[in-house]
Design an enzyme around this catalytic site. Structure first.
Site, PDB file in Angstrom:
ATOM      1  N   HIS A  31      -1.790   0.143  -9.922  1.00  0.00           N
ATOM      2  CA  HIS A  31      -2.480  -0.530  -8.801  1.00  0.00           C
ATOM      3  C   HIS A  31      -2.897  -1.964  -9.660  1.00  0.00           C
ATOM      4  O   HIS A  31      -4.008  -2.187  -9.466  1.00  0.00           O
ATOM      5  CB  HIS A  31      -3.614  -0.104  -8.090  1.00  0.00           C
ATOM      6  CG  HIS A  31      -3.826  -0.745  -6.795  1.00  0.00           C
ATOM      7  ND1 HIS A  31      -3.923  -0.092  -5.686  1.00  0.00           N
ATOM      8  CD2 HIS A  31      -3.714  -1.967  -6.565  1.00  0.00           C
ATOM      9  CE1 HIS A  31      -4.253  -0.872  -4.425  1.00  0.00           C
ATOM     10  NE2 HIS A  31      -3.947  -2.308  -4.866  1.00  0.00           N
TER      11      HIS A  31
ATOM     12  N   GLU B 293      -4.365   7.358  -4.809  1.00  0.00           N
ATOM     13  CA  GLU B 293      -4.337   6.800  -6.184  1.00  0.00           C
ATOM     14  C   GLU B 293      -5.824   7.449  -6.736  1.00  0.00           C
ATOM     15  O   GLU B 293      -6.842   7.325  -6.089  1.00  0.00           O
ATOM     16  CB  GLU B 293      -4.543   5.349  -6.222  1.00  0.00           C
ATOM     17  CG  GLU B 293      -3.323   4.782  -5.618  1.00  0.00           C
ATOM     18  CD  GLU B 293      -3.362   3.152  -5.196  1.00  0.00           C
ATOM     19  OE1 GLU B 293      -4.395   2.665  -5.576  1.00  0.00           O
ATOM     20  OE2 GLU B 293      -2.398   2.730  -4.655  1.00  0.00           O
TER      21      GLU B 293
ATOM     22  N   ARG C 156       0.958  -1.198   0.019  1.00  0.00           N
ATOM     23  CA  ARG C 156      -0.092   0.006   0.005  1.00  0.00           C
ATOM     24  C   ARG C 156       1.016   1.098   0.039  1.00  0.00           C
ATOM     25  O   ARG C 156       2.075   1.237   0.576  1.00  0.00           O
ATOM     26  CB  ARG C 156      -0.915   0.044   1.387  1.00  0.00           C
ATOM     27  CG  ARG C 156      -2.235  -1.016   1.041  1.00  0.00           C
ATOM     28  CD  ARG C 156      -3.016  -0.431   0.139  1.00  0.00           C
ATOM     29  NE  ARG C 156      -4.401  -1.271   0.251  1.00  0.00           N
ATOM     30  CZ  ARG C 156      -4.444  -2.329  -0.714  1.00  0.00           C
ATOM     31  NH1 ARG C 156      -3.612  -2.836  -1.458  1.00  0.00           N
ATOM     32  NH2 ARG C 156      -5.620  -3.258  -0.591  1.00  0.00           N
TER      33      ARG C 156
HETATM   34  C1  8YV Z   1      -6.909  -4.410  -5.592  1.00  0.00           C
HETATM   35  C2  8YV Z   1      -5.481  -4.930  -3.826  1.00  0.00           C
HETATM   36  O1  8YV Z   1      -6.765  -3.136  -4.837  1.00  0.00           O
HETATM   37  O2  8YV Z   1      -6.474  -6.977  -2.992  1.00  0.00           O
HETATM   38  C3  8YV Z   1      -6.143  -5.861  -2.846  1.00  0.00           C
HETATM   39  O3  8YV Z   1      -5.844  -5.727  -1.657  1.00  0.00           O
HETATM   40  O4  8YV Z   1      -5.016  -3.970  -3.642  1.00  0.00           O
HETATM   41  C4  8YV Z   1      -5.786  -5.291  -5.171  1.00  0.00           C
HETATM   42  O5  8YV Z   1      -6.292  -6.699  -5.266  1.00  0.00           O
HETATM   43  C5  8YV Z   1      -8.375  -4.922  -5.083  1.00  0.00           C
HETATM   44  O6  8YV Z   1      -8.283  -6.197  -6.068  1.00  0.00           O
HETATM   45  C6  8YV Z   1      -9.360  -3.811  -5.907  1.00  0.00           C
HETATM   46  O7  8YV Z   1     -10.342  -4.664  -6.710  1.00  0.00           O
END
Ligand code: 8YV
Length: 319
Positions: A285, A266, A237
């Site tokens: 991301h 973001e 993150r």
């Molecule tokens: C995406 C993620 O943000 O799973 C998570 O924690 O950071 C990523 O897979 C998420 O899947 C948004 O759909």
């Protein structure tokens, strides 16, 4: 009586049909200003929520007096007020496991792309700048045999270690809340204190969750410990890192390069200095963002939601 489910993430047709067969579904197609208004209007009737990337706090939750369950299409749950959800006896679920391998692949994509300058040099080729046999000014650095440092040895960290150890012959060192003997046995990995890892690793990879304890963990002092030839990778993150300190470390040559899939805010601002440095690879991301994995995550979230709404213990409870 069919319960009401509000989706703020689109599902494939098969999953939509499955949900609509058992619940009344309201779909919010996108979380823009209009979508947020639609969501607020739908919350008073909602027994279940399914989606991701929305800060679900008390202010929004108080609009949903009937809410029983929230199914996140993500493994990270830092955008949920878990204490408040628990106080309201609202079941939160996530989708661990199904995205592990894909996210670890993203980590290695960034390791390779930064070390071998793939994006920077591909742009030069596209721009017609490849006019002669390349020289040292276009050389990258090796990945095989270099020391892979992993901060956060959970599922994704372990999958990253697997790739480094078996795929690239990399010595693996790691820092985690506690030593992981099984990981050490499988990958000949060695536990390090955070500071020792930062000083020793050639690739420093963040794979830990964002929590009150990890927010801002990697700041100016951490970057000062890294070596000028080290490469920093973040697939965790953005807020685990002091982004201003990282920009300064890159600008001052404290680290060689950075491969970043996540950011403090973001989408990343187009004017961010990170987007104007050749030694930074920034991706939007995409950690789990493959067709197969996102469908598997959505399927997992639907399973979790239907189980919770039926009063059963879901497969992936967070609280
Ligand atoms: C995406 C993620 O943000 O799973 C998570 O924690 O950071 C990523 O897979 C998420 O899947 C948004 O759909």
């Amino acid at each position: 009586m069919k319960k009401h489910v509000v989706l703020y993430k689109e599902l494939s047709e098969p999953l939509m049909q499955r949900l609509e067969a058992q619940t009344h579904v309201t779909l919010i197609k996108r979380l823009d200003a209009q979508g947020l208004e639609q969501l607020r209007a739908a919350l008073p009737h909602a027994h279940g929520l399914l989606g991701a990337s929305l800060k679900l706090d008390a202010r929004l939750l108080d609009l949903a007096p009937k809410l029983e369950a929230v199914a996140s299409v993500s493994v990270g749950v830092d955008n949920y007020d878990i204490d408040y959800l628990s106080k309201r006896k609202i079941q939160l679920t996530n989708t661990p496991g199904v995205l592990t391998e894909t996210t670890a692949d993203t980590g290695f994509a960034l390791i390779m792309a930064t070390a071998r300058r793939v994006v920077e040099l591909a742009i030069k080729v596209r721009n017609g700048q490849w006019q002669k046999n390349i020289g040292p000014e276009w050389f990258g650095t090796d990945v095989h045999g270099k020391t892979l440092g992993i901060i956060g040895m959970g599922r994704i960290g372990e999958a990253l270690a697997q790739r480094g150890h078996f795929g690239f012959g990399m010595p693996v060192i790691y820092h985690s809340n506690s030593p992981k003997p099984a990981v050490e046995a499988r990958f000949n990995a060695q536990y390090r204190s955070l500071n020792d890892l930062l000083q020793e690793a050639d690739f420093i990879c963040l794979t830990l969750p964002l929590t009150a304890q990890t927010e801002g963990l990697i700041g100016a002092q951490a970057f000062a410990l890294m070596r000028p030839e080290s490469i920093f990778i973040n697939i965790a993150r953005g807020k685990v890192v002091d982004e201003a300190a990282m920009i300064q470390a890159l600008q001052q040559g404290q680290i060689r390069a950075a491969g970043l899939d996540v950011f403090e805010r973001e989408p990343l601002d187009a004017n961010s200095p990170l987007l104007h440095m050749d030694n930074v690879v920034a991706t939007p991301h995409i950690g789990s963002a493959t067709v197969e994995t996102r469908e598997a995550m959505a399927r997992c979230a639907v399973d979790n939601l239907l189980a919770a709404l039926a009063g059963e213990r879901p497969a992936n409870p967070v609280n």
